[in-house]
Design a protein around this motif. Structure first.
Motif, PDB file in Angstrom:
ATOM      1  N   GLN A 406       0.823  -1.207   0.000  1.00 46.93           N
ATOM      2  CA  GLN A 406       0.000   0.000   0.000  1.00 46.93           C
ATOM      3  C   GLN A 406       0.856   1.256   0.000  1.00 46.93           C
ATOM      4  OE1 GLN A 406      -1.653  -1.641   3.630  1.00 46.93           O
ATOM      5  NE2 GLN A 406      -1.560   0.364   4.589  1.00 46.93           N
ATOM      6  N   THR A 407       2.002   1.190   0.700  1.00 50.60           N
ATOM      7  CA  THR A 407       2.936   2.316   0.658  1.00 50.60           C
ATOM      8  C   THR A 407       3.559   2.429  -0.721  1.00 50.60           C
ATOM      9  OG1 THR A 407       3.435   2.029   3.000  1.00 50.60           O
ATOM     10  CG2 THR A 407       4.994   3.307   1.699  1.00 50.60           C
ATOM     11  N   ALA A 408       3.855   1.278  -1.328  1.00 47.79           N
ATOM     12  CA  ALA A 408       4.498   1.270  -2.648  1.00 47.79           C
ATOM     13  C   ALA A 408       3.617   1.925  -3.703  1.00 47.79           C
ATOM     14  CB  ALA A 408       4.846  -0.160  -3.050  1.00 47.79           C
ATOM     15  N   ILE A 409       2.306   1.642  -3.671  1.00 51.33           N
ATOM     16  CA  ILE A 409       1.426   2.251  -4.679  1.00 51.33           C
ATOM     17  C   ILE A 409       1.178   3.721  -4.363  1.00 51.33           C
ATOM     18  CG2 ILE A 409      -0.828   1.715  -3.617  1.00 51.33           C
ATOM     19  CD1 ILE A 409      -1.758   0.970  -6.482  1.00 51.33           C
ATOM     20  N   TYR A 420      -7.251  -6.285  -0.676  1.00 51.34           N
ATOM     21  CA  TYR A 420      -8.419  -6.905  -0.073  1.00 51.34           C
ATOM     22  C   TYR A 420      -9.563  -5.906  -0.159  1.00 51.34           C
ATOM     23  CZ  TYR A 420      -4.766  -9.885   1.891  1.00 51.34           C
ATOM     24  OH  TYR A 420      -3.684 -10.709   2.050  1.00 51.34           O
ATOM     25  N   ALA A 421     -10.717  -6.398  -0.552  1.00 53.56           N
ATOM     26  CA  ALA A 421     -11.824  -5.503  -0.872  1.00 53.56           C
ATOM     27  C   ALA A 421     -12.244  -4.619   0.296  1.00 53.56           C
ATOM     28  CB  ALA A 421     -13.024  -6.326  -1.360  1.00 53.56           C
ATOM     29  N   THR A 422     -12.057  -5.103   1.519  1.00 49.38           N
ATOM     30  CA  THR A 422     -12.523  -4.331   2.676  1.00 49.38           C
ATOM     31  C   THR A 422     -11.408  -3.557   3.361  1.00 49.38           C
ATOM     32  OG1 THR A 422     -12.203  -6.249   4.131  1.00 49.38           O
ATOM     33  CG2 THR A 422     -14.383  -5.978   3.141  1.00 49.38           C
ATOM     34  N   ALA A 423     -10.220  -3.534   2.783  1.00 42.97           N
ATOM     35  CA  ALA A 423      -9.078  -2.888   3.437  1.00 42.97           C
ATOM     36  C   ALA A 423      -9.288  -1.382   3.583  1.00 42.97           C
ATOM     37  CB  ALA A 423      -7.800  -3.158   2.653  1.00 42.97           C
ATOM     38  N   GLY A 424      -8.798  -0.835   4.677  1.00 38.70           N
ATOM     39  CA  GLY A 424      -8.946   0.589   4.937  1.00 38.70           C
ATOM     40  C   GLY A 424      -8.225   1.455   3.925  1.00 38.70           C
ATOM     41  N   TYR A 425      -7.098   0.955   3.374  1.00 39.35           N
ATOM     42  CA  TYR A 425      -6.349   1.772   2.411  1.00 39.35           C
ATOM     43  C   TYR A 425      -7.102   1.949   1.100  1.00 39.35           C
ATOM     44  CZ  TYR A 425      -4.750  -2.887   0.844  1.00 39.35           C
ATOM     45  OH  TYR A 425      -4.687  -4.190   0.425  1.00 39.35           O
ATOM     46  N   MET A 426      -8.083   1.094   0.821  1.00 43.01           N
ATOM     47  CA  MET A 426      -8.911   1.291  -0.374  1.00 43.01           C
ATOM     48  C   MET A 426      -9.668   2.614  -0.272  1.00 43.01           C
ATOM     49  SD  MET A 426      -8.320  -1.398  -2.219  1.00 43.01           S
ATOM     50  CE  MET A 426      -9.650  -1.567  -3.382  1.00 43.01           C
ATOM     51  N   VAL A 427     -10.076   2.948   0.950  1.00 41.32           N
ATOM     52  CA  VAL A 427     -10.760   4.215   1.201  1.00 41.32           C
ATOM     53  C   VAL A 427      -9.750   5.351   1.271  1.00 41.32           C
ATOM     54  CG1 VAL A 427     -12.228   5.482   2.822  1.00 41.32           C
ATOM     55  CG2 VAL A 427     -12.605   3.030   2.442  1.00 41.32           C
ATOM     56  N   ALA A 428      -8.660   5.126   2.022  1.00 41.20           N
ATOM     57  CA  ALA A 428      -7.691   6.193   2.260  1.00 41.20           C
ATOM     58  C   ALA A 428      -7.048   6.697   0.976  1.00 41.20           C
ATOM     59  CB  ALA A 428      -6.609   5.696   3.225  1.00 41.20           C
ATOM     60  N   TYR A 429      -6.759   5.789   0.026  1.00 42.91           N
ATOM     61  CA  TYR A 429      -6.046   6.171  -1.192  1.00 42.91           C
ATOM     62  C   TYR A 429      -6.953   6.237  -2.416  1.00 42.91           C
ATOM     63  CZ  TYR A 429      -2.136   4.892   1.834  1.00 42.91           C
ATOM     64  OH  TYR A 429      -1.259   4.791   2.892  1.00 42.91           O
ATOM     65  N   ASN A 430      -8.262   6.015  -2.204  1.00 45.22           N
ATOM     66  CA  ASN A 430      -9.239   6.103  -3.300  1.00 45.22           C
ATOM     67  C   ASN A 430      -8.812   5.245  -4.489  1.00 45.22           C
ATOM     68  OD1 ASN A 430     -11.557   6.969  -4.650  1.00 45.22           O
ATOM     69  ND2 ASN A 430     -10.518   8.729  -5.574  1.00 45.22           N
ATOM     70  N   LEU A 431      -8.476   3.985  -4.223  1.00 39.82           N
ATOM     71  CA  LEU A 431      -8.007   3.092  -5.280  1.00 39.82           C
ATOM     72  C   LEU A 431      -9.164   2.573  -6.124  1.00 39.82           C
ATOM     73  CD1 LEU A 431      -5.325   0.982  -3.367  1.00 39.82           C
ATOM     74  CD2 LEU A 431      -5.010   3.083  -4.674  1.00 39.82           C
ATOM     75  N   LYS A 432      -8.855   2.285  -7.357  1.00 35.35           N
ATOM     76  CA  LYS A 432      -9.854   1.750  -8.287  1.00 35.35           C
ATOM     77  C   LYS A 432      -9.671   0.249  -8.403  1.00 35.35           C
ATOM     78  CE  LYS A 432     -11.496   1.975 -13.095  1.00 35.35           C
ATOM     79  NZ  LYS A 432     -12.908   2.233 -12.710  1.00 35.35           N
ATOM     80  N   TYR A 482     -10.617   1.122   8.472  1.00 38.59           N
ATOM     81  CA  TYR A 482     -10.053   2.462   8.309  1.00 38.59           C
ATOM     82  C   TYR A 482      -9.826   3.120   9.672  1.00 38.59           C
ATOM     83  CZ  TYR A 482      -9.527   7.297   6.776  1.00 38.59           C
ATOM     84  OH  TYR A 482      -9.048   8.571   6.568  1.00 38.59           O
ATOM     85  N   LYS A 483     -10.766   2.945  10.582  1.00 34.68           N
ATOM     86  CA  LYS A 483     -10.629   3.534  11.920  1.00 34.68           C
ATOM     87  C   LYS A 483      -9.406   2.984  12.651  1.00 34.68           C
ATOM     88  CE  LYS A 483     -15.544   4.514  12.709  1.00 34.68           C
ATOM     89  NZ  LYS A 483     -16.755   4.138  13.477  1.00 34.68           N
ATOM     90  N   VAL A 484      -9.177   1.686  12.518  1.00 33.08           N
ATOM     91  CA  VAL A 484      -8.047   1.070  13.220  1.00 33.08           C
ATOM     92  C   VAL A 484      -6.730   1.395  12.534  1.00 33.08           C
ATOM     93  CG1 VAL A 484      -6.992  -1.130  13.885  1.00 33.08           C
ATOM     94  CG2 VAL A 484      -9.452  -0.782  14.190  1.00 33.08           C
ATOM     95  N   ASP A 485      -6.687   1.281  11.207  1.00 34.36           N
ATOM     96  CA  ASP A 485      -5.429   1.443  10.476  1.00 34.36           C
ATOM     97  C   ASP A 485      -5.018   2.895  10.267  1.00 34.36           C
ATOM     98  OD1 ASP A 485      -4.565  -1.149  10.176  1.00 34.36           O
ATOM     99  OD2 ASP A 485      -5.625  -1.478   8.292  1.00 34.36           O
ATOM    100  N   PHE A 486      -5.998   3.778  10.069  1.00 33.30           N
ATOM    101  CA  PHE A 486      -5.651   5.142   9.688  1.00 33.30           C
ATOM    102  C   PHE A 486      -6.036   6.195  10.732  1.00 33.30           C
ATOM    103  CE2 PHE A 486      -5.604   2.790   5.771  1.00 33.30           C
ATOM    104  CZ  PHE A 486      -4.501   3.306   5.109  1.00 33.30           C
TER     105      PHE A 486
END
Length: 506
Positions: A406-409, A420-432, A482-486
């Protein structure tokens, strides 16, 4: 520095517990290594023909990667403290054994001959002459082993043994959370320095005090090892619930804990942040854990070594449930609603630049983008192997740990990742998320995995945990992650708040 201080204040309880666990691991391992290596080294000085072969064997042990030793030991002794201590003790043998053997052999032969002339037996010469003179060299070997153990002990967190490595792994898993990584790494280094300085004091006095220095170390080690067990006494939980590394497993296991303790008289201990699937599954098989959250697709592809017969959620669940019951006599309870399937994701900018909508579209950009995949995803059919076969892709791939990708992207080092579809970074980085028209990723619904013997002993937990069946949407899980990770909220509190807000508990 201010971020590091804030992280410390937020995680004081975890920090001090990790320090104590790391100290215990290190001291116990050193104690075992001393008890084995010193007597063996002394024995070899009397039987020199076999000395070099035995020292060579201990040297070979040290060349085996520590992670490999842990993996070998898990099926035999399970997870947690035992395999970690065995591996660390094996790593510590060589310096102590070699220094003991060398120290005794380098004692001035004239002194030994004088002792013989005085009529001293071999044992008496060893105790009164050779050992006192060799003690500084032996202590130097013990110091080397201590530093080696403290540094290597950080990997023990991968198999649930705790220690400061847990903070480091958690920081890596959260996309390279530098303050969290430093909160584990700096104390590990300081602990090694502190213990080395303590042992240096014994080394300085060992020439005069001889064997008493070694005896003092052994007694102090025994006290450090036994005090926690005396204090804790019989304070043991009825159930132990574990989970893989990451926010989602920790949230789910705390939900299980809250529900069980609220609705039964049972007590629950949680062991979060295990490493990979195989580790936590072996822990369940071996009885170190009683329950852990698993995924339907993972049960089929990883635990059973099969392919999903369908992409329909219910059919995948039934295949996983029936298969694990037959193969391992385990019960996969009712799955939750959300599907934490694998996803191939990219940034909005890269998707727009190359017109990426589905995984197959990567074909036009495969020589222009770099993919960051986990080792597990890169080697699975429901992963990159399937992408190659079904979509004809030949991407440039860099394999990395989940938290690193996630840091690499984010930094632009890679342009495509497995996610993973439910990962917090999907929200944080607005990934497609790229569409998967060939359906190479089966459904991955989360569900409690428990041994049948545990359900036979505590039948009430089945109904308690099945309350989550069909609950928790993808959006709800993403928000909690997202609450836990970010936002660095406590996983237990996030789990409890969800259960309370949704009427599971008062």
């Amino acid at each position: 520095m201010s971020e590091l201080k804030a992280t410390f204040l937020d995680r004081q309880d975890m920090f001090w517990q990790s320090i104590w666990e790391h100290l215990q691991l290190s001291i116990i391992s050193l104690l075992i290594a001393i008890l084995i290596a010193v007597p063996l080294g002394l024995l070899l000085t009397r039987t020199k023909k076999i000395a070099e072969p035995i020292i060579t064997i201990t040297a070979i042990l040290q060349t085996i990667p520590s992670l490999a030793i842990l993996a070998f030991l898990i099926p035999i002794v399970g997870i947690g403290f035992k395999p970690a201590i065995y591996a660390l003790s094996a790593y510590a043998l060589l310096p102590i054994l070699r220094n003991t053997y060398t120290g005794i052999n380098e004692v001035d032969r004239a002194l030994i001959e004088a002792a013989k002339g005085m009529g001293m037996s071999s044992f008496r010469r060893l105790a009164r002459v050779e050992l006192p003179l060799a003690m500084p060299v032996i202590m130097a070997g013990i110091r080397t082993s201590m530093v080696l153990i403290v540094g290597t002990a950080t990997i023990a967190a991968l198999i649930g043994a705790g220690g400061l490595g847990e903070l480091i792994l958690l920081g890596i898993n959260r996309g390279g959370d530098i303050p969290l990584i430093l909160l584990g790494a700096i104390p590990a280094a300081l602990l090694a320095i502190a213990l080395d300085n303590i042992l240096r004091l014994f080394e300085r006095t060992s020439a005069k005090s001889g064997f008493r220095s070694l005896a003092t170390i052994l007694v102090a080690s025994l006290l450090i090892v036994t005090i926690p067990f005396v204090i804790n006494g019989d304070d043991q939980a009825d159930l132990v619930i574990g989970g893989k590394l990451g926010a989602e497993p920790e949230i789910l296991m705390n939900m299980y804990k809250v529900l069980i303790e609220e609705e039964t008289d049972l007590t629950v201990e949680t062991k979060p942040n295990f490493g990979k699937t195989d580790y936590v599954f072996e822990a369940l098989k071996g009885g170190d854990l009683d329950v852990y959250p698993e995924f339907t697709g993972t049960v089929i592809t990883t635990l059973l070594g099969e392919q999903a017969n369908s992409n329909v959620k219910q059919e995948v669940y039934e295949q996983a449930r029936d298969g694990i019951k037959e193969a391992e006599n385990m019960v996969l309870l009712e799955p939750m609603e959300y599907n934490n399937t694998y996803a191939v994701a990219t940034t909005q900018e890269v998707a727009k630049q190359y017109g990426l909508e589905s995984i197959g579209d990567l074909k036009v950009a495969e020589d222009k983008v770099t993919a960051g995949f986990t080792l597990e995803f890169n080697d699975r059919y429901d992963g990159y192997v399937g992408m190659q076969e079904e979509y004809g892709l030949d991407l440039t791939v860099k394999t990395m740990e989940p938290g690193v990708r996630q840091t690499a992207i984010k930094e632009g080092d890679v342009q495509v990742i497995d996610a993973y579809a439910t990962a917090g970074y999907m929200v944080a980085y607005n990934l497609k998320v790229l569409e998967d028209p060939e359906n190479i990723f089966p459904p991955y619904q989360g569900a409690p995995l428990v041994k049948q013997s545990t359900l036979d002993q505590y039948p009430e937990i089945g109904d308690v945990l099945n309350q989550l069946g069909g609950k928790i949407t993808k959006q709800q899980m993403q928000e909690m992650n997202y609450k836990v990770d970010f936002e660095d909220e406590d996983a237990y509190q996030v789990a409890r708040n969800f259960l309370k807000d949704n009427g599971f508990i008062d």
